[in-house]
Design a protein around this motif. Sequence first.
Motif, PDB file in Angstrom:
ATOM      1  N   GLU A   1      81.510  32.576  62.280  1.00  0.00           N
ATOM      2  CA  GLU A   1      82.827  32.604  61.619  1.00  0.00           C
ATOM      3  C   GLU A   1      83.116  31.280  60.931  1.00  0.00           C
ATOM      4  O   GLU A   1      83.502  31.242  59.752  1.00  0.00           O
ATOM      5  N   ALA A   2      82.927  30.183  61.658  1.00  0.00           N
ATOM      6  CA  ALA A   2      83.213  28.861  61.097  1.00  0.00           C
ATOM      7  C   ALA A   2      82.261  28.512  59.960  1.00  0.00           C
ATOM      8  O   ALA A   2      82.672  27.950  58.924  1.00  0.00           O
ATOM      9  N   MET A   3      80.987  28.847  60.126  1.00  0.00           N
ATOM     10  CA  MET A   3      79.990  28.541  59.100  1.00  0.00           C
ATOM     11  C   MET A   3      80.208  29.363  57.841  1.00  0.00           C
ATOM     12  O   MET A   3      80.021  28.873  56.727  1.00  0.00           O
ATOM     13  N   THR A   4      80.616  30.613  57.995  1.00  0.00           N
ATOM     14  CA  THR A   4      80.884  31.461  56.826  1.00  0.00           C
ATOM     15  C   THR A   4      82.001  30.863  55.983  1.00  0.00           C
ATOM     16  O   THR A   4      81.893  30.771  54.753  1.00  0.00           O
ATOM     17  N   GLU A   5      83.081  30.442  56.632  1.00  0.00           N
ATOM     18  CA  GLU A   5      84.202  29.834  55.911  1.00  0.00           C
ATOM     19  C   GLU A   5      83.768  28.553  55.195  1.00  0.00           C
ATOM     20  O   GLU A   5      84.115  28.326  54.031  1.00  0.00           O
ATOM     21  N   ALA A   6      82.974  27.727  55.891  1.00  0.00           N
ATOM     22  CA  ALA A   6      82.530  26.457  55.304  1.00  0.00           C
ATOM     23  C   ALA A   6      81.569  26.681  54.139  1.00  0.00           C
ATOM     24  O   ALA A   6      81.661  26.012  53.100  1.00  0.00           O
ATOM     25  N   ILE A   7      80.639  27.620  54.303  1.00  0.00           N
ATOM     26  CA  ILE A   7      79.656  27.899  53.246  1.00  0.00           C
ATOM     27  C   ILE A   7      80.344  28.514  52.032  1.00  0.00           C
ATOM     28  O   ILE A   7      80.035  28.151  50.883  1.00  0.00           O
ATOM     29  N   ASP A   8      81.279  29.420  52.256  1.00  0.00           N
ATOM     30  CA  ASP A   8      82.015  30.020  51.138  1.00  0.00           C
ATOM     31  C   ASP A   8      82.773  28.955  50.361  1.00  0.00           C
ATOM     32  O   ASP A   8      82.808  28.976  49.121  1.00  0.00           O
ATOM     33  N   ARG A   9      83.382  28.031  51.069  1.00  0.00           N
ATOM     34  CA  ARG A   9      84.119  26.940  50.421  1.00  0.00           C
ATOM     35  C   ARG A   9      83.176  26.110  49.553  1.00  0.00           C
ATOM     36  O   ARG A   9      83.476  25.821  48.392  1.00  0.00           O
ATOM     37  N   ALA A  10      82.021  25.749  50.121  1.00  0.00           N
ATOM     38  CA  ALA A  10      81.056  24.932  49.371  1.00  0.00           C
ATOM     39  C   ALA A  10      80.528  25.683  48.154  1.00  0.00           C
ATOM     40  O   ALA A  10      80.401  25.099  47.062  1.00  0.00           O
ATOM     41  N   ARG A  11      80.254  26.976  48.310  1.00  0.00           N
ATOM     42  CA  ARG A  11      79.690  27.759  47.212  1.00  0.00           C
ATOM     43  C   ARG A  11      80.697  27.960  46.077  1.00  0.00           C
ATOM     44  O   ARG A  11      80.322  28.117  44.920  1.00  0.00           O
ATOM     45  N   ARG A  12      81.999  27.958  46.412  1.00  0.00           N
ATOM     46  CA  ARG A  12      83.049  28.075  45.389  1.00  0.00           C
ATOM     47  C   ARG A  12      83.193  26.803  44.561  1.00  0.00           C
ATOM     48  O   ARG A  12      83.853  26.794  43.530  1.00  0.00           O
ATOM     49  N   GLY A  13      82.601  25.718  45.067  1.00  0.00           N
ATOM     50  CA  GLY A  13      82.754  24.450  44.374  1.00  0.00           C
ATOM     51  C   GLY A  13      83.871  23.591  44.911  1.00  0.00           C
ATOM     52  O   GLY A  13      84.269  22.597  44.284  1.00  0.00           O
ATOM     53  N   ASP A  14      84.384  23.943  46.111  1.00  0.00           N
ATOM     54  CA  ASP A  14      85.510  23.208  46.688  1.00  0.00           C
ATOM     55  C   ASP A  14      85.095  22.064  47.592  1.00  0.00           C
ATOM     56  O   ASP A  14      85.943  21.407  48.197  1.00  0.00           O
ATOM     57  N   GLY A  15      83.777  21.851  47.733  1.00  0.00           N
ATOM     58  CA  GLY A  15      83.309  20.685  48.460  1.00  0.00           C
ATOM     59  C   GLY A  15      82.925  20.922  49.907  1.00  0.00           C
ATOM     60  O   GLY A  15      82.819  22.068  50.362  1.00  0.00           O
ATOM     61  N   PRO A  16      82.714  19.840  50.646  1.00  0.00           N
ATOM     62  CA  PRO A  16      82.140  19.912  52.003  1.00  0.00           C
ATOM     63  C   PRO A  16      83.146  20.254  53.088  1.00  0.00           C
ATOM     64  O   PRO A  16      84.358  20.202  52.891  1.00  0.00           O
ATOM     65  N   THR A  17      82.572  20.595  54.248  1.00  0.00           N
ATOM     66  CA  THR A  17      83.325  20.828  55.482  1.00  0.00           C
ATOM     67  C   THR A  17      82.585  20.096  56.596  1.00  0.00           C
ATOM     68  O   THR A  17      81.366  19.950  56.548  1.00  0.00           O
ATOM     69  N   PHE A  18      83.324  19.626  57.595  1.00  0.00           N
ATOM     70  CA  PHE A  18      82.713  18.955  58.745  1.00  0.00           C
ATOM     71  C   PHE A  18      83.072  19.739  60.004  1.00  0.00           C
ATOM     72  O   PHE A  18      84.246  19.897  60.338  1.00  0.00           O
ATOM     73  N   LEU A  19      82.064  20.265  60.690  1.00  0.00           N
ATOM     74  CA  LEU A  19      82.268  21.064  61.894  1.00  0.00           C
ATOM     75  C   LEU A  19      81.652  20.380  63.108  1.00  0.00           C
ATOM     76  O   LEU A  19      80.534  19.881  63.035  1.00  0.00           O
ATOM     77  N   GLU A  20      82.374  20.367  64.189  1.00  0.00           N
ATOM     78  CA  GLU A  20      81.849  19.845  65.445  1.00  0.00           C
ATOM     79  C   GLU A  20      81.500  21.018  66.358  1.00  0.00           C
ATOM     80  O   GLU A  20      82.379  21.704  66.869  1.00  0.00           O
ATOM     81  N   MET A  21      80.207  21.267  66.525  1.00  0.00           N
ATOM     82  CA  MET A  21      79.732  22.327  67.413  1.00  0.00           C
ATOM     83  C   MET A  21      79.682  21.781  68.833  1.00  0.00           C
ATOM     84  O   MET A  21      78.847  20.933  69.152  1.00  0.00           O
ATOM     85  N   LYS A  22      80.588  22.249  69.660  1.00  0.00           N
ATOM     86  CA  LYS A  22      80.621  21.791  71.053  1.00  0.00           C
ATOM     87  C   LYS A  22      79.614  22.621  71.848  1.00  0.00           C
ATOM     88  O   LYS A  22      79.839  23.787  72.133  1.00  0.00           O
ATOM     89  N   THR A  23      78.508  21.986  72.161  1.00  0.00           N
ATOM     90  CA  THR A  23      77.395  22.689  72.783  1.00  0.00           C
ATOM     91  C   THR A  23      76.870  21.872  73.963  1.00  0.00           C
ATOM     92  O   THR A  23      77.545  20.951  74.431  1.00  0.00           O
ATOM     93  N   TYR A  24      75.681  22.207  74.437  1.00  0.00           N
ATOM     94  CA  TYR A  24      75.119  21.501  75.600  1.00  0.00           C
ATOM     95  C   TYR A  24      73.622  21.718  75.628  1.00  0.00           C
ATOM     96  O   TYR A  24      73.133  22.792  75.260  1.00  0.00           O
ATOM     97  N   ARG A  25      72.893  20.673  76.029  1.00  0.00           N
ATOM     98  CA  ARG A  25      71.444  20.836  76.188  1.00  0.00           C
ATOM     99  C   ARG A  25      71.109  20.830  77.672  1.00  0.00           C
ATOM    100  O   ARG A  25      71.589  19.991  78.437  1.00  0.00           O
ATOM    101  N   TYR A  26      70.275  21.781  78.068  1.00  0.00           N
ATOM    102  CA  TYR A  26      69.936  21.925  79.477  1.00  0.00           C
ATOM    103  C   TYR A  26      68.849  20.958  79.918  1.00  0.00           C
ATOM    104  O   TYR A  26      68.733  20.630  81.097  1.00  0.00           O
ATOM    105  N   ARG A  27      68.024  20.537  78.974  1.00  0.00           N
ATOM    106  CA  ARG A  27      66.966  19.573  79.303  1.00  0.00           C
ATOM    107  C   ARG A  27      67.410  18.173  78.880  1.00  0.00           C
ATOM    108  O   ARG A  27      68.446  18.000  78.246  1.00  0.00           O
ATOM    109  N   GLY A  28      66.605  17.193  79.215  1.00  0.00           N
ATOM    110  CA  GLY A  28      66.938  15.817  78.871  1.00  0.00           C
ATOM    111  C   GLY A  28      66.852  15.555  77.383  1.00  0.00           C
ATOM    112  O   GLY A  28      66.460  16.420  76.594  1.00  0.00           O
TER     113      GLY A  28
END
Length: 332
Positions: free
Chosen positions: A217-244
Amino acid sequence: MKEVTKEVYLKWYEDMLLWRKFEDKLAALYIQQKVRGFLHLYNGQEAVLAGALHAMDLTKDKMITAYRNHVQPIGMGVDPRRVMAELMGKVTGTSKGMGGSMHIFSKEHRFYGGHGIVGGQIPVGAGLAFADKYFETGGVTMTYFGDGAARQGSLHESFNMAMLWKLPVVFIVENNGYAMGTSVERTANHTDIWKLGLGYEMPCGPVDGMNPVKVAEAMTEAIDRARRGDGPTFLEMKTYRYRGHSMSDAQLYRSKEEIEEYKKIDPITQVLDVIKDQKYATEEEIEAIDQRVKDLVEECVKFAEESPYPEIQQLYDVVYDQENYPFLPHKL
Protein backbone atom coordinates in the motif's frame (compact mmCIF):
# COMPACT_ATOMS: atom_id res chain seq x y z
CA MET A 1 -3.08 -0.60 -5.55
CA LYS A 2 -3.17 -3.83 -7.54
CA GLU A 3 -5.59 -6.23 -5.92
CA VAL A 4 -4.12 -8.65 -3.39
CA THR A 5 -5.69 -11.86 -4.63
CA LYS A 6 -5.41 -15.52 -3.72
CA GLU A 7 -2.70 -15.85 -6.38
CA VAL A 8 -0.75 -12.96 -4.84
CA TYR A 9 -0.82 -14.56 -1.39
CA LEU A 10 0.34 -17.88 -2.77
CA LYS A 11 3.14 -16.17 -4.70
CA TRP A 12 4.17 -14.19 -1.63
CA TYR A 13 4.33 -17.37 0.42
CA GLU A 14 6.40 -19.27 -2.14
CA ASP A 15 8.70 -16.32 -2.83
CA MET A 16 9.35 -15.44 0.80
CA LEU A 17 9.84 -19.07 1.74
CA LEU A 18 12.36 -19.43 -1.09
CA TRP A 19 14.25 -16.35 0.07
CA ARG A 20 14.30 -17.62 3.67
CA LYS A 21 15.38 -21.17 2.79
CA PHE A 22 17.92 -19.90 0.23
CA GLU A 23 19.62 -17.88 2.95
CA ASP A 24 19.31 -20.62 5.56
CA LYS A 25 21.28 -22.77 3.13
CA LEU A 26 23.80 -19.95 2.69
CA ALA A 27 24.36 -19.91 6.44
CA ALA A 28 25.15 -23.63 6.37
CA LEU A 29 27.45 -23.22 3.36
CA TYR A 30 29.24 -20.37 5.13
CA ILE A 31 29.98 -22.60 8.11
CA GLN A 32 31.38 -25.16 5.63
CA GLN A 33 33.55 -22.34 4.19
CA LYS A 34 31.99 -22.75 0.75
CA VAL A 35 30.88 -19.11 0.96
CA ARG A 36 33.72 -16.83 2.03
CA GLY A 37 34.12 -13.25 3.23
CA PHE A 38 31.13 -11.52 4.77
CA LEU A 39 27.55 -12.79 4.72
CA HIS A 40 24.60 -10.59 5.76
CA LEU A 41 21.24 -12.38 5.82
CA TYR A 42 17.75 -10.96 5.29
CA ASN A 43 15.76 -13.38 7.50
CA GLY A 44 12.72 -11.58 8.90
CA GLN A 45 12.69 -8.68 6.44
CA GLU A 46 11.12 -10.53 3.49
CA ALA A 47 7.81 -8.63 3.59
CA VAL A 48 9.62 -5.40 2.70
CA LEU A 49 10.68 -6.92 -0.61
CA ALA A 50 7.48 -8.87 -1.32
CA GLY A 51 5.27 -5.82 -0.85
CA ALA A 52 7.52 -3.60 -2.94
CA LEU A 53 7.60 -6.03 -5.85
CA HIS A 54 3.80 -6.09 -5.87
CA ALA A 55 3.78 -2.32 -6.37
CA MET A 56 6.63 -2.10 -8.90
CA ASP A 57 6.67 -2.32 -12.68
CA LEU A 58 9.56 -4.72 -13.26
CA THR A 59 9.76 -3.77 -16.95
CA LYS A 60 11.18 -0.35 -16.08
CA ASP A 61 11.60 0.21 -12.32
CA LYS A 62 15.00 -0.19 -10.66
CA MET A 63 16.27 -1.26 -7.26
CA ILE A 64 19.48 -0.54 -5.38
CA THR A 65 20.42 -1.53 -1.83
CA ALA A 66 23.26 -2.18 0.61
CA TYR A 67 25.09 -5.47 1.18
CA ARG A 68 22.11 -7.43 2.59
CA ASN A 69 21.32 -8.12 -1.04
CA HIS A 70 20.95 -11.78 -1.98
CA VAL A 71 17.18 -12.18 -2.29
CA GLN A 72 16.29 -8.85 -3.93
CA PRO A 73 17.76 -9.79 -7.33
CA ILE A 74 15.93 -13.13 -7.16
CA GLY A 75 12.71 -11.20 -6.63
CA MET A 76 13.59 -8.96 -9.58
CA GLY A 77 13.90 -12.00 -11.85
CA VAL A 78 17.55 -13.08 -11.61
CA ASP A 79 18.08 -16.85 -11.77
CA PRO A 80 18.68 -17.94 -8.14
CA ARG A 81 21.24 -20.47 -9.37
CA ARG A 82 23.40 -17.60 -10.64
CA VAL A 83 23.05 -15.77 -7.32
CA MET A 84 24.19 -18.90 -5.46
CA ALA A 85 27.09 -19.32 -7.88
CA GLU A 86 28.17 -15.72 -7.30
CA LEU A 87 28.14 -16.28 -3.55
CA MET A 88 30.45 -19.27 -4.05
CA GLY A 89 32.75 -17.24 -6.30
CA LYS A 90 31.99 -19.26 -9.43
CA VAL A 91 32.26 -18.06 -13.03
CA THR A 92 28.55 -18.75 -13.63
CA GLY A 93 27.63 -16.12 -11.03
CA THR A 94 25.95 -12.78 -11.67
CA SER A 95 29.35 -11.03 -11.78
CA LYS A 96 31.37 -14.06 -12.91
CA GLY A 97 32.34 -14.76 -9.31
CA MET A 98 34.09 -11.42 -8.86
CA GLY A 99 31.52 -9.66 -6.66
CA GLY A 100 30.59 -12.19 -4.03
CA SER A 101 28.04 -11.81 -1.25
CA MET A 102 28.07 -8.03 -0.91
CA HIS A 103 27.95 -7.11 -4.60
CA ILE A 104 25.18 -8.98 -6.40
CA PHE A 105 24.29 -7.06 -9.57
CA SER A 106 22.14 -7.45 -12.67
CA LYS A 107 21.82 -4.66 -15.21
CA GLU A 108 19.50 -6.89 -17.25
CA HIS A 109 17.00 -7.07 -14.40
CA ARG A 110 17.57 -3.45 -13.27
CA PHE A 111 19.07 -4.49 -9.93
CA TYR A 112 21.95 -2.10 -9.36
CA GLY A 113 23.65 -3.91 -6.65
CA GLY A 114 24.63 -4.43 -3.16
CA HIS A 115 27.02 -1.73 -1.98
CA GLY A 116 29.61 -2.23 0.73
CA ILE A 117 30.08 1.45 1.61
CA VAL A 118 27.49 2.31 4.26
CA GLY A 119 25.08 4.77 2.66
CA GLY A 120 27.07 4.78 -0.57
CA GLN A 121 24.08 3.57 -2.59
CA ILE A 122 21.82 6.48 -1.55
CA PRO A 123 23.24 9.11 -3.95
CA VAL A 124 23.69 6.42 -6.63
CA GLY A 125 19.98 5.62 -6.34
CA ALA A 126 19.17 9.30 -6.77
CA GLY A 127 21.46 9.32 -9.80
CA LEU A 128 19.63 6.39 -11.38
CA ALA A 129 16.38 8.29 -10.85
CA PHE A 130 17.91 11.39 -12.45
CA ALA A 131 18.72 9.30 -15.53
CA ASP A 132 15.10 8.10 -15.70
CA LYS A 133 13.85 11.68 -15.48
CA TYR A 134 16.36 12.91 -18.06
CA PHE A 135 15.60 10.16 -20.57
CA GLU A 136 11.88 10.12 -19.72
CA THR A 137 11.75 6.34 -19.24
CA GLY A 138 8.86 6.42 -16.79
CA GLY A 139 10.86 4.28 -14.39
CA VAL A 140 11.15 4.73 -10.62
CA THR A 141 14.17 3.74 -8.50
CA MET A 142 13.72 2.02 -5.11
CA THR A 143 16.69 3.09 -2.98
CA TYR A 144 17.10 0.96 0.14
CA PHE A 145 19.41 1.46 3.12
CA GLY A 146 19.62 0.48 6.76
CA ASP A 147 18.95 2.49 9.91
CA GLY A 148 22.70 3.00 10.42
CA ALA A 149 23.12 4.46 6.92
CA ALA A 150 20.36 6.98 7.70
CA ARG A 151 23.00 8.79 9.81
CA GLN A 152 25.27 9.39 6.81
CA GLY A 153 25.65 12.85 5.33
CA SER A 154 25.10 11.51 1.82
CA LEU A 155 21.45 10.94 2.73
CA HIS A 156 20.86 14.66 3.30
CA GLU A 157 22.61 15.67 0.09
CA SER A 158 20.55 13.14 -1.86
CA PHE A 159 17.28 14.17 -0.22
CA ASN A 160 17.94 17.81 -1.02
CA MET A 161 18.72 17.22 -4.70
CA ALA A 162 15.90 14.69 -5.14
CA MET A 163 13.34 17.18 -3.85
CA LEU A 164 14.83 20.09 -5.77
CA TRP A 165 14.70 18.19 -9.06
CA LYS A 166 11.59 16.11 -8.23
CA LEU A 167 13.39 12.88 -9.01
CA PRO A 168 11.38 9.65 -9.46
CA VAL A 169 12.87 7.84 -6.48
CA VAL A 170 11.51 6.15 -3.36
CA PHE A 171 13.92 6.20 -0.43
CA ILE A 172 13.34 3.26 1.94
CA VAL A 173 15.08 2.78 5.27
CA GLU A 174 14.78 -0.81 6.49
CA ASN A 175 14.83 -0.14 10.21
CA ASN A 176 15.56 -3.57 11.70
CA GLY A 177 16.42 -2.05 15.04
CA TYR A 178 20.20 -2.33 14.92
CA ALA A 179 23.01 -0.74 12.93
CA MET A 180 25.37 -3.70 13.16
CA GLY A 181 25.12 -4.17 16.94
CA THR A 182 24.09 -0.64 17.84
CA SER A 183 20.42 0.01 18.60
CA VAL A 184 18.60 2.92 16.96
CA GLU A 185 18.17 4.52 20.40
CA ARG A 186 21.96 4.84 20.73
CA THR A 187 22.60 6.44 17.32
CA ALA A 188 20.39 9.53 17.53
CA ASN A 189 18.11 11.47 19.86
CA HIS A 190 15.10 10.48 17.74
CA THR A 191 13.88 7.00 16.89
CA ASP A 192 11.36 7.88 14.17
CA ILE A 193 13.79 7.89 11.27
CA TRP A 194 11.05 8.79 8.75
CA LYS A 195 10.86 12.28 10.27
CA LEU A 196 14.17 13.13 8.57
CA GLY A 197 12.08 13.68 5.44
CA LEU A 198 10.18 16.52 7.09
CA GLY A 199 13.20 18.80 6.89
CA TYR A 200 12.99 18.63 3.11
CA GLU A 201 9.17 18.76 2.93
CA MET A 202 9.38 15.26 1.46
CA PRO A 203 6.33 13.02 1.89
CA CYS A 204 7.34 10.48 4.51
CA GLY A 205 6.01 8.08 7.09
CA PRO A 206 6.35 4.78 8.97
CA VAL A 207 5.24 1.43 7.54
CA ASP A 208 4.67 -1.99 9.12
CA GLY A 209 7.57 -3.77 7.42
CA MET A 210 6.48 -7.19 8.66
CA ASN A 211 3.24 -7.13 6.63
CA PRO A 212 3.53 -7.27 2.81
CA VAL A 213 0.05 -5.75 2.34
CA LYS A 214 0.99 -2.65 4.34
CA VAL A 215 4.27 -2.40 2.44
CA ALA A 216 2.48 -2.74 -0.92
CA GLU A 217 0.00 0.00 0.00
CA ALA A 218 2.70 2.48 1.01
CA MET A 219 4.96 1.61 -1.93
CA THR A 220 2.12 1.93 -4.45
CA GLU A 221 1.34 5.46 -3.24
CA ALA A 222 5.03 6.44 -3.31
CA ILE A 223 5.69 4.93 -6.76
CA ASP A 224 2.57 6.54 -8.24
CA ARG A 225 3.69 9.91 -6.89
CA ALA A 226 7.16 9.50 -8.39
CA ARG A 227 5.80 8.32 -11.75
CA ARG A 228 3.48 11.37 -11.95
CA GLY A 229 6.51 13.60 -11.68
CA ASP A 230 5.77 14.79 -8.14
CA GLY A 231 9.10 13.68 -6.74
CA PRO A 232 10.42 11.37 -4.01
CA THR A 233 8.96 9.78 -0.90
CA PHE A 234 10.79 8.56 2.21
CA LEU A 235 9.40 5.45 3.93
CA GLU A 236 10.60 3.86 7.14
CA MET A 237 9.96 0.11 7.04
CA LYS A 238 9.82 -1.02 10.65
CA THR A 239 11.10 -4.55 10.41
CA TYR A 240 13.44 -6.98 12.20
CA ARG A 241 16.23 -9.37 11.35
CA TYR A 242 16.30 -12.73 13.09
CA ARG A 243 19.99 -13.37 12.48
CA GLY A 244 22.96 -11.21 13.39
CA HIS A 245 24.29 -8.32 11.36
CA SER A 246 26.54 -10.83 9.64
CA MET A 247 27.49 -14.45 10.21
CA SER A 248 30.31 -13.33 12.53
CA ASP A 249 27.91 -11.44 14.82
CA ALA A 250 27.60 -12.99 18.29
CA GLN A 251 24.45 -10.89 18.95
CA LEU A 252 25.42 -10.00 22.50
CA TYR A 253 23.44 -6.76 22.24
CA ARG A 254 20.00 -8.44 22.30
CA SER A 255 18.25 -11.30 24.06
CA LYS A 256 16.88 -14.53 22.63
CA GLU A 257 13.53 -13.55 24.13
CA GLU A 258 13.46 -10.40 22.00
CA ILE A 259 14.07 -12.40 18.83
CA GLU A 260 11.36 -14.93 19.73
CA GLU A 261 8.89 -12.11 20.36
CA TYR A 262 9.41 -10.77 16.83
CA LYS A 263 9.06 -14.26 15.39
CA LYS A 264 5.43 -14.15 16.51
CA ILE A 265 4.85 -11.64 13.68
CA ASP A 266 7.02 -13.43 11.12
CA PRO A 267 5.95 -12.19 7.64
CA ILE A 268 5.91 -15.73 6.21
CA THR A 269 3.71 -16.97 9.04
CA GLN A 270 1.36 -14.00 8.61
CA VAL A 271 0.89 -14.79 4.91
CA LEU A 272 0.49 -18.51 5.57
CA ASP A 273 -2.17 -17.80 8.20
CA VAL A 274 -4.21 -15.82 5.65
CA ILE A 275 -3.84 -18.64 3.10
CA LYS A 276 -5.15 -21.16 5.64
CA ASP A 277 -7.89 -18.92 7.04
CA GLN A 278 -9.20 -18.06 3.57
CA LYS A 279 -8.72 -21.64 2.37
CA TYR A 280 -6.59 -20.46 -0.55
CA ALA A 281 -4.72 -23.79 -0.52
CA THR A 282 -5.05 -27.22 0.98
CA GLU A 283 -2.43 -28.73 3.26
CA GLU A 284 -1.29 -30.88 0.34
CA GLU A 285 -0.89 -27.83 -1.90
CA ILE A 286 1.09 -26.01 0.80
CA GLU A 287 3.33 -29.06 1.20
CA ALA A 288 3.85 -29.07 -2.57
CA ILE A 289 5.02 -25.43 -2.41
CA ASP A 290 7.38 -26.31 0.45
CA GLN A 291 8.82 -29.17 -1.58
CA ARG A 292 9.27 -27.01 -4.70
CA VAL A 293 11.21 -24.49 -2.64
CA LYS A 294 13.37 -27.18 -1.08
CA ASP A 295 14.11 -28.72 -4.48
CA LEU A 296 14.99 -25.34 -6.03
CA VAL A 297 17.41 -24.48 -3.23
CA GLU A 298 19.16 -27.84 -3.64
CA GLU A 299 19.28 -27.27 -7.40
CA CYS A 300 20.95 -23.90 -6.80
CA VAL A 301 23.59 -25.49 -4.58
CA LYS A 302 24.24 -28.28 -7.09
CA PHE A 303 24.58 -25.78 -9.95
CA ALA A 304 27.00 -23.62 -7.96
CA GLU A 305 29.13 -26.49 -6.69
CA GLU A 306 29.46 -27.98 -10.17
CA SER A 307 30.40 -24.63 -11.74
CA PRO A 308 34.09 -23.79 -12.25
CA TYR A 309 36.02 -21.00 -10.59
CA PRO A 310 37.10 -18.10 -12.86
CA GLU A 311 40.30 -18.39 -14.87
CA ILE A 312 43.19 -16.04 -14.00
CA GLN A 313 42.72 -14.32 -17.37
CA GLN A 314 39.41 -12.90 -16.10
CA LEU A 315 41.30 -10.58 -13.75
CA TYR A 316 42.51 -8.70 -16.81
CA ASP A 317 39.33 -8.97 -18.83
CA VAL A 318 37.13 -7.21 -16.28
CA VAL A 319 39.37 -4.14 -15.85
CA TYR A 320 39.60 -2.37 -19.21
CA ASP A 321 40.55 -2.89 -22.83
CA GLN A 322 43.24 -0.50 -24.08
CA GLU A 323 43.58 -0.36 -27.86
CA ASN A 324 47.19 0.84 -27.89
CA TYR A 325 48.28 -1.83 -25.39
CA PRO A 326 47.70 -5.11 -27.23
CA PHE A 327 49.79 -7.29 -24.94
CA LEU A 328 46.86 -8.45 -22.80
CA PRO A 329 44.19 -9.56 -25.26
CA HIS A 330 40.69 -9.65 -23.79
CA LYS A 331 38.50 -12.72 -24.10
CA LEU A 332 35.20 -11.31 -22.82
